[in-house]
Structure formats: structure tokens, C-alpha cells
Write an enzyme that holds these catalytic residues in place. Structure first.
Site, PDB file in Angstrom:
ATOM      1  N   LYS A  37       0.823  -1.211   0.000  1.00  0.00           N
ATOM      2  CA  LYS A  37       0.000   0.000   0.000  1.00  0.00           C
ATOM      3  C   LYS A  37       0.857   1.261   0.000  1.00  0.00           C
ATOM      4  O   LYS A  37       0.486   2.261  -0.606  1.00  0.00           O
ATOM      5  CB  LYS A  37      -0.957  -0.011   1.194  1.00  0.00           C
ATOM      6  CG  LYS A  37      -2.078  -1.010   0.973  1.00  0.00           C
ATOM      7  CD  LYS A  37      -3.070  -0.978   2.082  1.00  0.00           C
ATOM      8  CE  LYS A  37      -4.184  -1.984   1.824  1.00  0.00           C
ATOM      9  NZ  LYS A  37      -5.034  -2.155   2.993  1.00  0.00           N
ATOM     10  N   LYS A  97      -7.729 -14.159  -9.029  1.00  0.00           N
ATOM     11  CA  LYS A  97      -8.672 -13.907  -7.938  1.00  0.00           C
ATOM     12  C   LYS A  97      -9.639 -12.774  -8.251  1.00  0.00           C
ATOM     13  O   LYS A  97      -9.227 -11.751  -8.789  1.00  0.00           O
ATOM     14  CB  LYS A  97      -7.845 -13.574  -6.697  1.00  0.00           C
ATOM     15  CG  LYS A  97      -8.646 -13.400  -5.450  1.00  0.00           C
ATOM     16  CD  LYS A  97      -7.791 -12.920  -4.292  1.00  0.00           C
ATOM     17  CE  LYS A  97      -8.697 -12.280  -3.255  1.00  0.00           C
ATOM     18  NZ  LYS A  97      -8.256 -11.102  -2.632  1.00  0.00           N
ATOM     19  N   LYS A 120     -11.741  -6.434  -5.580  1.00  0.00           N
ATOM     20  CA  LYS A 120     -12.153  -5.052  -5.873  1.00  0.00           C
ATOM     21  C   LYS A 120     -11.098  -4.311  -6.683  1.00  0.00           C
ATOM     22  O   LYS A 120     -11.409  -3.642  -7.661  1.00  0.00           O
ATOM     23  CB  LYS A 120     -12.388  -4.301  -4.559  1.00  0.00           C
ATOM     24  CG  LYS A 120     -13.802  -4.382  -4.066  1.00  0.00           C
ATOM     25  CD  LYS A 120     -13.893  -3.791  -2.667  1.00  0.00           C
ATOM     26  CE  LYS A 120     -14.239  -4.880  -1.665  1.00  0.00           C
ATOM     27  NZ  LYS A 120     -13.964  -4.519  -0.279  1.00  0.00           N
TER      28      LYS A 120
HETATM   29  P1  ADP Z   1     -11.054  -7.454  -2.024  1.00  0.00           P
HETATM   30  O1  ADP Z   1      -9.901  -8.390  -2.345  1.00  0.00           O
HETATM   31  O2  ADP Z   1     -12.082  -7.433  -3.083  1.00  0.00           O
HETATM   32  O3  ADP Z   1     -10.584  -6.073  -1.591  1.00  0.00           O
HETATM   33  P2  ADP Z   1     -11.326  -7.913   0.785  1.00  0.00           P
HETATM   34  O4  ADP Z   1      -9.832  -8.011   0.878  1.00  0.00           O
HETATM   35  O5  ADP Z   1     -12.002  -6.720   1.372  1.00  0.00           O
HETATM   36  O6  ADP Z   1     -11.757  -8.069  -0.753  1.00  0.00           O
HETATM   37  O7  ADP Z   1     -11.926  -9.238   1.384  1.00  0.00           O
HETATM   38  C1  ADP Z   1     -12.901  -9.363   2.375  1.00  0.00           C
HETATM   39  C2  ADP Z   1     -13.115 -10.846   2.650  1.00  0.00           C
HETATM   40  O8  ADP Z   1     -13.538 -11.541   1.460  1.00  0.00           O
HETATM   41  C3  ADP Z   1     -11.845 -11.574   3.113  1.00  0.00           C
HETATM   42  O9  ADP Z   1     -12.205 -12.499   4.125  1.00  0.00           O
HETATM   43  C4  ADP Z   1     -11.366 -12.295   1.874  1.00  0.00           C
HETATM   44  O10 ADP Z   1     -10.664 -13.460   2.184  1.00  0.00           O
HETATM   45  C5  ADP Z   1     -12.657 -12.613   1.143  1.00  0.00           C
HETATM   46  N1  ADP Z   1     -12.405 -12.647  -0.313  1.00  0.00           N
HETATM   47  C6  ADP Z   1     -12.173 -11.563  -1.107  1.00  0.00           C
HETATM   48  N2  ADP Z   1     -12.002 -11.937  -2.401  1.00  0.00           N
HETATM   49  C7  ADP Z   1     -12.110 -13.298  -2.426  1.00  0.00           C
HETATM   50  C8  ADP Z   1     -12.027 -14.284  -3.465  1.00  0.00           C
HETATM   51  N3  ADP Z   1     -11.833 -13.940  -4.723  1.00  0.00           N
HETATM   52  N4  ADP Z   1     -12.193 -15.564  -3.144  1.00  0.00           N
HETATM   53  C9  ADP Z   1     -12.428 -15.937  -1.846  1.00  0.00           C
HETATM   54  N5  ADP Z   1     -12.513 -15.072  -0.822  1.00  0.00           N
HETATM   55  C10 ADP Z   1     -12.364 -13.754  -1.091  1.00  0.00           C
END
Ligand code: ADP
Ligand code: TRP
Length: 355
Positions: A113, A220, A223
Site C-alpha cells: 500500500k 482472484k 475489488k
Molecule cells: P477485495 O480483495 O475485493 O478487496 P477484501 O480483501 O475486502 O476483498 O476481502 C474481504 C473478505 O472476502 C476476506 O475475508 C477475503 O478473504 C474474502 N475474499 C475476497 N475476495 C475473495 C475471493 N476472490 N475468493 C475468496 N474469498 C475472497
């Protein structure tokens, strides 16, 4: 006997997607019957990336609706907003007195970050700590790495420790923060000669963790990857996204190996469809009769079947301000009650005492 405390939070940085649903929310729903579950919206953590205030507020609201619409039941679990528990902010100050800036700077998420904030793209192999430190210290004041970003792990540790949670279901990228939480807990206990905090661990669901892939052929859904299917997407948007998914030229012969983009579509199909449908398309791939257009159409309809009831509930909940306010008030009350107890103990242990 009191139930073990499970805690998890999601930052309010936009709508929730299918990855969040299968990777986090659907698991939270399963846990709420057997544990003392506390699920919160980490709006203070979102501030570390300086969001637009209007967008931040809207995001907190939609995530609350998305939690509820996904099946988290406020009668079973405590649902709250991080900033509704001011005890967290005070304990964050107190715990920071025992956290080293060196250990914070070595955190992978911080490095990523901080580099992003400074606009640096450094290859992972070239991970030169000294150069990195020089870049941070030498950064101009308008392209800075804010101190909140550095102390992100302290705030997360406080979220967990202030609620006395021992099980914390999180994604792989958060395990390092959890490791730091355990270290801070041990350090606090040994510095003050108390056995006050228990060490929290990831929730072991057994088996392989779910990783929901993106539609762009990459690993994956996320966001920041811009490859998401959102729970709130309407069927038209959703069909368009799925029909545009990356594929390949087709199987190169009977039983040929699958390319990553096609394997990803099958992973999504396995999550949302019936075993018969999955088998039908797997057989068609193996005997080279598959038409990716048909696979995508089926996948789009199956995803729509999963998300439609959730989307409808999200919209109903968003239209009911009174209900949302009630849930949040009730959640904040419960979360504050435990947080206040912990904070009072921590103040006392650290010597901040009343005359
Ligand atoms: P992003 O990667 O979209 O920013 P976050 O990091 O805010 O999402 O993730 C919030 C929760 O959702 C976490 O517990 C994370 O492990 C789960 N998560 C996010 N993306 C995935 C994915 N593609 N597959 C499985 N779990 C996910
Ligand atoms: N840092 C987590 C993430 O980015 C969100 C979070 C904040 C969290 N505090 C937490 C998760 C406490 C679990 C427990 O996903």
C-alpha cells in the site's frame, strides 16, 4: 459454558462481490449458530486510503445491507460499525505504545500500500528494505504514506483483542496481521506480567480455502482487480460481464488440459450450479463438443439464480432505514459493552488509574 468468540470485519471500500460472498459471508452465516459471532464494518480501516466521505458513508450502508441480505442474523450475531465503538480508538492509542515501527514497516500489506501511495512499482524480488525506507522518509508531503496506513495492524489487533475474540476467519492476505496480533498480545502480557489476552487464530474450516476467480482469466476476483461480479449487479449487467469473460480457442484434443481462464469458468460453475450441469460441460470439454457461449449463458443464469434473492433483499433493506438503524444501534450497544470492559482493564493494567 460461554461460546467461543468469533470476530471478523470487512473494510467499507465498495460493494461486496461473489468472492466476498463465498470466501467470507457464507462462512460467517454458518458460524453464527455455534459461536458468539461479531461481524463488523471496518470503516476506520477504510480511512487509511483516504476515501471520498460521501462514498465511504454509502459503502458502510450498503455493506450493512449486504451482510444482512447474505443471511447474517442480528438476533444471532452482533453486527456493528467499527467507529460506533470509540473504545477501539482509545485502545489503539494505548496499544501503539508497545508496537515497533520497524515491525509495522516490514508488513507485506503495508509495503504494497505504501508503494501504491508513492506510485512506486517495485518487483517483489527486489525487496530492498533500506531503499524502501529512504523512499518513505524522503517522500514529499503531498505524496505521503499516512501514519494510519503504518499502524493498520495495531488497529486490527485492537478490533480483535478488545472483543476477546479467539477465532478470526480471514483470507490468506490477513494472516500476517493475525500473527502480529498474537505477538502484540504476548508482548502486552509479558511486559505487564499478566495473563490477560489470549492469542487469536484463523478459523480452520478444514479443506482447501475457497478462492473465487475473476472473469478476466486472472487468479482472484477482487475489488482492486476490477474483475468483480457484485451481489448488487442486476441480471443485465451480470450477463454482459459473464459473456465477456476471457476463454481460449477451445480444447486442443480429447481430454486436453484446461487453460486458466476456462478452468476459472468451471470453478465459478461449480460454486453456483448443480453437479449435473457441471458434469455436462466437463464431458463436453473432454470430448471437444463444448461451446463456450453455451457455458457462459448457463453460468450467467446460475449466478443470477444465486444473486437475485440476495439483491432483492439488499434493496429491501436499503429502503428500510429504520431497520438498519435498529440493527446498528443494537450491535453497537453489545460491542461497546465488551469493549468498555476490556478497555477499563487495559487502562488499569497500564497505570492509567483514577485517583
Ligand atoms: P477485495 O480483495 O475485493 O478487496 P477484501 O480483501 O475486502 O476483498 O476481502 C474481504 C473478505 O472476502 C476476506 O475475508 C477475503 O478473504 C474474502 N475474499 C475476497 N475476495 C475473495 C475471493 N476472490 N475468493 C475468496 N474469498 C475472497
Ligand atoms: N484488515 C481486514 C481486511 O482488509 C479487515 C479487518 C479489520 C479485520 N479489522 C479486522 C478482519 C479484525 C478480521 C478481524 O480484510
Amino acid at each position: 459454558m460461554s461460546k467461543e468468540i468469533v470476530l471478523s470485519g470487512i473494510r467499507s471500500t465498495g460493494n461486496l462481490h461473489l468472492g466476498n460472498y463465498y470466501g467470507a459471508l457464507s462462512k460467517f452465516v454458518k458460524l453464527q449458530d455455534d459461536y458468539d459471532c461479531r461481524f463488523f464494518i471496518a470503516d476506520l480501516h477504510s480511512l487509511t486510503t483516504n476515501p471520498d466521505p460521501q462514498q465511504l458513508h454509502a459503502s458502510v450502508k450498503t455493506i450493512l445491507a449486504e451482510y444482512l441480505a447474505s443471511g447474517i442474523d442480528p438476533e444471532k450475531a452482533t453486527i456493528f460499525i467499527q467507529s460506533d465503538v470509540p473504545e477501539v480508538a482509545e485502545m489503539y492509542l494505548l496499544l501503539n505504545m508497545h508496537v515497533g515501527i520497524g515491525e509495522l514497516m516490514r508488513t507485506t500489506a503495508f509495503k504494497d500500500k505504501a508503494r501504491k501511495a508513492l506510485g512506486i512499482t517495485a518487483p517483489a524480488e527486489d525487496d530492498d528494505d533500506e531503499a524502501f525506507e529512504r523512499q518513505i522518509i524522503g517522500a514529499s508531503t503531498n505524496k505521503r504514506v499516512n501514519a494510519g496506513l503504518l499502524t493498520y495492524p495495531t488497529l486490527m489487533a485492537v478490533d480483535i483483542l478488545i472483543q476477546k475474540a479467539t477465532k478470526v476467519p480471514v483470507g490468506k492476505d490477513q494472516l500476517q496481521h493475525l500473527e502480529l496480533t498474537r505477538r502484540f498480545a504476548r508482548r502486552f502480557n509479558s511486559f505487564y506480567g499478566v495473563e490477560y489476552f489470549s492469542e487469536p487464530y484463523d478459523f480452520d474450516f478444514g479443506g482447501e480455502p475457497i478462492k473465487v476467480p475473476g472473469l478476466d482469466g486472472s487468479g482472484k476476483m477482487g475489488k482492486s482487480e476490477g474483475n468483480c461480479i457484485y451481489l448488487i449487479d442486476d441480471p443485465k449487467v451480470l450477463r454482459k460481464k459473464v459473456m465477456r469473460a476471457v476463454t481460449d480457442e477451445g480444447p486442443q484434443g480429447p481430454d486436453s488440459p484446461m487453460s486458466e481462464p476456462v478452468a476459472n469458468l468451471f470453478t465459478l460453475l461449480e460454486l453456483t450450479s448443480t453437479p449435473e450441469v457441471v458434469k455436462h460441460f466437463r464431458d463436453a470439454y473432454a470430448n471437444c463438443s463444448i461451446r463456450y457461449g453455451d457455458l457462459k449463458k448457463q453460468l450467467a443464469e446460475d449466478i443470477i439464480a444465486v444473486t437475485t434473492p440476495i439483491r432483492e433483499r439488499i434493496n429491501d433493506i436499503l429502503a428500510d432505514d429504520e431497520y438498519m438503524r435498529r440493527v446498528i444501534r443494537q450491535g453497537a450497544e453489545k460491542a461497546r459493552e465488551s469493549a468498555a470492559k476490556t478497555l477499563a482493564d487495559v487502562r488499569e493494567i497500564m497505570g492509567i488509574r483514577k485517583f
